[in-house]
Design an enzyme around this catalytic site. Structure first.
Site, short mmCIF file in Angstrom:
data_model
loop_
_atom_site.label_atom_id
_atom_site.label_comp_id
_atom_site.label_asym_id
_atom_site.label_seq_id
_atom_site.Cartn_x
_atom_site.Cartn_y
_atom_site.Cartn_z
N GLU A 53 17.08 6.21 10.78
CA GLU A 53 16.99 4.68 9.60
C GLU A 53 15.64 3.20 9.86
OE1 GLU A 53 18.10 5.82 12.47
OE2 GLU A 53 20.36 5.41 12.48
N PHE A 115 32.89 2.14 22.06
CA PHE A 115 31.66 2.85 21.12
C PHE A 115 30.84 1.86 20.01
CE2 PHE A 115 29.89 6.56 18.86
CZ PHE A 115 28.87 7.33 19.89
N GLN A 116 29.64 2.36 20.19
CA GLN A 116 28.61 1.25 19.16
C GLN A 116 29.08 0.28 18.81
OE1 GLN A 116 27.70 4.77 16.56
NE2 GLN A 116 25.19 5.26 18.25
N ARG A 257 -11.91 -8.94 10.18
CA ARG A 257 -12.06 -7.28 10.88
C ARG A 257 -11.92 -6.47 10.15
NH1 ARG A 257 -12.27 -5.94 16.72
NH2 ARG A 257 -10.96 -7.89 16.81
N VAL A 385 -1.45 1.34 9.35
CA VAL A 385 -2.23 0.48 10.50
C VAL A 385 -3.16 1.05 11.29
CG1 VAL A 385 -1.76 -1.25 11.82
CG2 VAL A 385 0.04 -1.10 10.22
N PHE A 470 -8.59 0.89 16.39
CA PHE A 470 -8.36 -0.24 16.29
C PHE A 470 -8.49 -1.17 17.37
CE2 PHE A 470 -7.37 -4.74 14.05
CZ PHE A 470 -7.16 -4.71 13.38
N ILE A 471 -7.45 -1.36 18.98
CA ILE A 471 -7.47 -1.36 19.99
C ILE A 471 -8.38 -0.67 20.99
CG2 ILE A 471 -5.80 -1.48 21.57
CD1 ILE A 471 -5.17 -2.58 19.03
N GLU A 474 -11.14 -3.35 20.04
CA GLU A 474 -11.31 -4.77 20.11
C GLU A 474 -10.87 -5.24 22.05
OE1 GLU A 474 -7.39 -6.73 17.80
OE2 GLU A 474 -6.89 -6.04 19.83
P1 FAD Z 1 0.43 -13.72 1.57
O1 FAD Z 1 1.07 -13.69 3.15
O2 FAD Z 1 1.80 -13.02 1.37
O3 FAD Z 1 0.40 -15.09 1.38
C1 FAD Z 1 0.33 -15.49 0.46
C2 FAD Z 1 0.45 -17.09 -0.11
O4 FAD Z 1 0.39 -17.08 -1.68
C3 FAD Z 1 1.36 -17.53 0.28
O5 FAD Z 1 0.65 -18.45 0.94
C4 FAD Z 1 1.99 -17.82 -0.46
O6 FAD Z 1 2.68 -19.08 -0.81
C5 FAD Z 1 0.97 -18.02 -2.12
N1 FAD Z 1 1.88 -17.95 -3.17
C6 FAD Z 1 2.69 -16.34 -3.19
N2 FAD Z 1 2.93 -16.92 -5.20
C7 FAD Z 1 1.85 -17.70 -5.51
C8 FAD Z 1 1.63 -17.88 -5.89
N3 FAD Z 1 2.41 -17.43 -7.38
N4 FAD Z 1 0.24 -19.25 -6.53
C9 FAD Z 1 -0.17 -19.76 -5.38
N5 FAD Z 1 0.10 -19.44 -4.40
C10 FAD Z 1 1.04 -17.83 -4.37
N6 FAD Z 1 -6.63 -8.73 5.81
C11 FAD Z 1 -7.55 -9.11 5.73
O7 FAD Z 1 -7.88 -10.60 4.95
N7 FAD Z 1 -8.77 -9.42 7.07
C12 FAD Z 1 -8.25 -8.77 8.24
O8 FAD Z 1 -8.98 -8.72 9.31
C13 FAD Z 1 -7.04 -8.31 8.96
N8 FAD Z 1 -6.96 -7.33 9.91
C14 FAD Z 1 -6.02 -6.62 9.26
C15 FAD Z 1 -5.73 -5.86 10.31
C16 FAD Z 1 -4.39 -4.64 10.71
C17 FAD Z 1 -4.68 -3.82 11.44
C18 FAD Z 1 -3.62 -5.43 9.12
C19 FAD Z 1 -2.47 -3.90 9.04
C20 FAD Z 1 -3.30 -6.07 8.78
C21 FAD Z 1 -4.95 -7.06 8.30
N9 FAD Z 1 -4.89 -7.85 8.01
C22 FAD Z 1 -6.20 -8.36 7.68
C23 FAD Z 1 -4.41 -8.37 6.84
C24 FAD Z 1 -3.31 -9.82 7.50
O9 FAD Z 1 -2.54 -9.52 8.17
C25 FAD Z 1 -2.31 -10.39 5.93
O10 FAD Z 1 -0.93 -9.52 5.52
C26 FAD Z 1 -2.93 -11.20 4.99
O11 FAD Z 1 -4.69 -11.21 5.20
C27 FAD Z 1 -2.22 -11.97 4.64
O12 FAD Z 1 -2.41 -11.73 2.58
P2 FAD Z 1 -2.23 -12.74 2.03
O13 FAD Z 1 -2.45 -13.85 2.75
O14 FAD Z 1 -3.08 -12.79 0.10
O15 FAD Z 1 -0.97 -12.95 1.24
#
Ligand code: FAD
Length: 578
Positions: A53, A115-116, A257, A385, A470-471, A474
């Site tokens: 799931e 159950f469940q 990173r 990831v 990744f870890i 770190e």
């Molecule tokens: P969101 O979190 O979705 O934020 C979007 C923003 O836009 C919100 O504030 C929302 O309110 C706003 N918004 C929505 N619609 C509109 C609109 N029409 N006009 C204006 N504003 C709007 N990311 C990195 O950049 N660097 C890293 O080093 C990094 N490390 C990571 C490591 C791993 C292992 C993984 C899996 C991911 C990593 N990420 C990294 C991704 C990170 O964790 C976040 O997912 C990412 O930074 C969030 O991106 P975002 O802010 O663009 O999107």
């Protein structure tokens, strides 16, 4: 007398009315009444039987990320329900609408240690934006409609628990849907005086740039125009990769990173930042109090949340950027702009030096070089990831026609293979790749069975380095501790894939890699390409020693470690650009 239908079938008709094409899940006894409805609706709604799931919930979340449409999953009472949690958290953290139908024992057996029969409400209270248990069959379809509305309104998971007996009941067959009334939100117009202030700040700045996120995904033209008119480097959050083509010279990549060197250096050197549609969770670590930040967001709660704004502009990214373009004079371009472009070029050239590197175990650069060569501008990538995010961020050359998704903020391993199911089901005519490390692939690789069952020719690439890289990085670089718990048991993933009915390729050399990629893209069935890669960690953007201001011994050591003798720090390019 009005026409009658089973409540479960009307539930599915409501879901279909919202444009949903498929539902992911695995049956259990408490869901039999809904499975009967799924059978009755089989011509209108595809059922994708996953083998866990969790995979169904991740597939539904991935589908919502790729399409913007609500993704739908189900799990039966108890363990089936609990297994959904991971995909629900993934959807919540990346702000996409999903609906979970959760099985429950018949009402007469609820709450009496049957159950469940878990008390499911509290299980989903934290994750859900809307979480209800149906209490009457007649009200169930309307409840589903409300749940979908809430999932869209709050951009997250809605959960409806359905006691088994309710879905069997005959009710009025009319479909109570509000799908036709749904419209995207309308945001306030930006305050004109703030736009003028922003334009003034940018025209006075020595090192201005734009740092955009997923909220600016509909503002590609404006980002390009603003960058070109004011000569601003663009950097993005990781999930926003692809919004601007990677080969646009002023697009430097992402910071942090999972990042490129030119983006990290530019962000840290910038004096004025247009921070737009961006809620980067590590933001407080990336900015300093001397920088002036013009934040544009549609959600007022984001202002001042991770740093102090110089200006907060409550507006849609596209509208606010357009206003900023109109209010700004064309600018000649700063030394910082020229230096940032030269810095990007130096970085790209350095990455390219490894493009045909045939040393074994293989480096990742030649594998991505191949991927860029064989993939098409509309291919779809599902990225797991771990270090694979870093490699993808730096090395995959995307155009805005490509689609891709990862588990961005929740960052759960195991995302890619189930997400590949959703992508191929949604886009049967596009090539779909999943890219995983051997840690992530081990988590939900049983879903290769699902790809095989539904004849989904997904190409699954596994980067095997026998560590949770990744870890490991770190533990080595951040906490300087002995490696603890990160080394993992190897497996022959090509054979594992073959055991499940896919075509497997074990890749140890560059020639084998080329042959496998060429062969896999011609297949009409799923494949697993297991690439044996080096255990060396990727170039770190967190602790770079390349500047003339750094200790020369540290620079030498850093360059030797990453074979980075040809890389120059931003301050070198700033000198050249003066
Ligand atoms: P969101 O979190 O979705 O934020 C979007 C923003 O836009 C919100 O504030 C929302 O309110 C706003 N918004 C929505 N619609 C509109 C609109 N029409 N006009 C204006 N504003 C709007 N990311 C990195 O950049 N660097 C890293 O080093 C990094 N490390 C990571 C490591 C791993 C292992 C993984 C899996 C991911 C990593 N990420 C990294 C991704 C990170 O964790 C976040 O997912 C990412 O930074 C969030 O991106 P975002 O802010 O663009 O999107």
């Amino acid at each position: 007398m009005s026409e009658k239908a089973q409540a479960g079938q009307v539930v599915l008709k409501v879901i279909e009315s919202w444009g949903v094409k498929r539902i992911y899940g695995l049956p259990g006894g408490s869901f039999d009444s809904m499975m009967n409805a799924i059978h009755l609706e089989k011509d209108n709604l595809d059922f994708i039987q996953v083998r866990h799931e969790e995979a169904g919930s991740l597939a539904a979340s991935a589908e919502a990320k790729l399409t913007g449409r609500v993704g739908v999953m189900f799990g039966s009472a108890g363990p089936g329900a609990v297994h959904l949690l991971n995909g629900l958290y993934d959807a919540r953290e990346d702000r996409v609408p999903v609906l979970a139908l959760v099985g429950q024992v018949p009402q007469a057996f609820m709450n009496i240690d049957y159950f469940q029969a878990m008390d499911e409400g509290p299980i989903f209270d934290d994750v859900a934006v809307y979480n209800r248990t149906a209490t009457t069959a007649a009200g169930l379809p309307k409840l589903i409609d409300e749940a979908i509305r809430q999932a869209y309104a709050h951009r997250g998971p809605a959960v409806v628990t359905i006691p088994k007996d309710l879905a069997w009941e005959e009710i009025d067959a009319a479909v109570p849907t509000s799908a036709n009334y749904y419209s995207d939100p309308v945001y306030p117009l930006p305050v004109a005086s703030k736009i003028e202030q922003a334009a003034e700040l940018l025209s006075q700045a020595d090192r201005p740039l734009v740092y955009f996120g997923m909220g600016a995904r509909n503002a590609r033209d404006e980002l390009l125009e603003l960058s070109s008119k004011l000569k601003l480097p663009l950097i993005s959050t990781h999930p926003s990769k692809g919004s601007i083509a990677d080969d646009f010279p002023a697009f430097l990549g992402s910071a942090g990173r999972v990042a490129t060197k030119p983006a990290v250096e530019a962000l840290s050197a910038a004096d004025v930042i247009v921070w737009v549609g961006n809620d980067m969770p590590f933001a407080s670590k990336l900015v300093n109090s001397h920088q002036k930040i013009i934040q544009i967001d549609v959600d007022a709660q984001k202002f001042g949340k991770r740093f102090a704004d110089e200006l907060s502009i409550l507006a849609d990214a596209k509208v606010a950027l357009r206003a900023l373009i109109d209010a700004s004079p064309e600018l000649p371009g700063t030394a910082f702009y020229r230096a940032s472009l030269a810095n990007k070029q130096n970085w790209e050239e350095w990455l390219t030096t490894f493009a045909n590197d045939s040393r074994t175990p293989l480096r990742v650069e030649p594998i991505f070089h191949l991927l860029n060569e064989v993939s098409k501008p509309d291919d779809v990538f599902l990225v797991d990831v771990g270090n694979v995010n870093i490699h993808f961020a730096r090395l995959a050359h995307l155009t805005p026609n490509n689609k891709w998704a990862t588990s961005g903020k929740y960052a759960t391993m195991g995302f890619a293979v189930p997400a590949g199911i959703a992508a191929k089901a949604e886009y049967p005519d596009r090539r779909v790749w999943t890219l995983s490390g051997d840690g992530g692939f081990a988590m939900l690789n049983e879903e290769i069975l699902t790809q095989v069952k539904y004849n989904l020719p997904v190409i699954n690439v596994v980067f095997s380095n026998r560590t949770l890289g990744f870890i490991e990085a770190e533990q080595r670089d951040d906490s300087h501790q002995p490696l603890s718990g990160v080394l993992i048991q190897d497996a022959d993933w090509a054979k594992v894939g073959e055991g499940m009915g896919a075509v497997g390729y074990s890749v140890n050399t560059l020639d084998e890699a080329r042959a496998a990629f060429e062969a896999a893209k011609k297949l009409d069935k799923p494949s697993v390409i297991d690439v044996n890669i080096t255990g060396d960690m990727p170039f770190t953007t967190m602790y770079m020693h390349l500047s003339d201001h750094d200790d020369p011994e540290a620079v030498k050591e850093f360059q030797a470690k990453y074979e980075a003798e040809d890389l120059r720090a931003l301050d070198y390019w700033m000198e050249q650009a003066k």
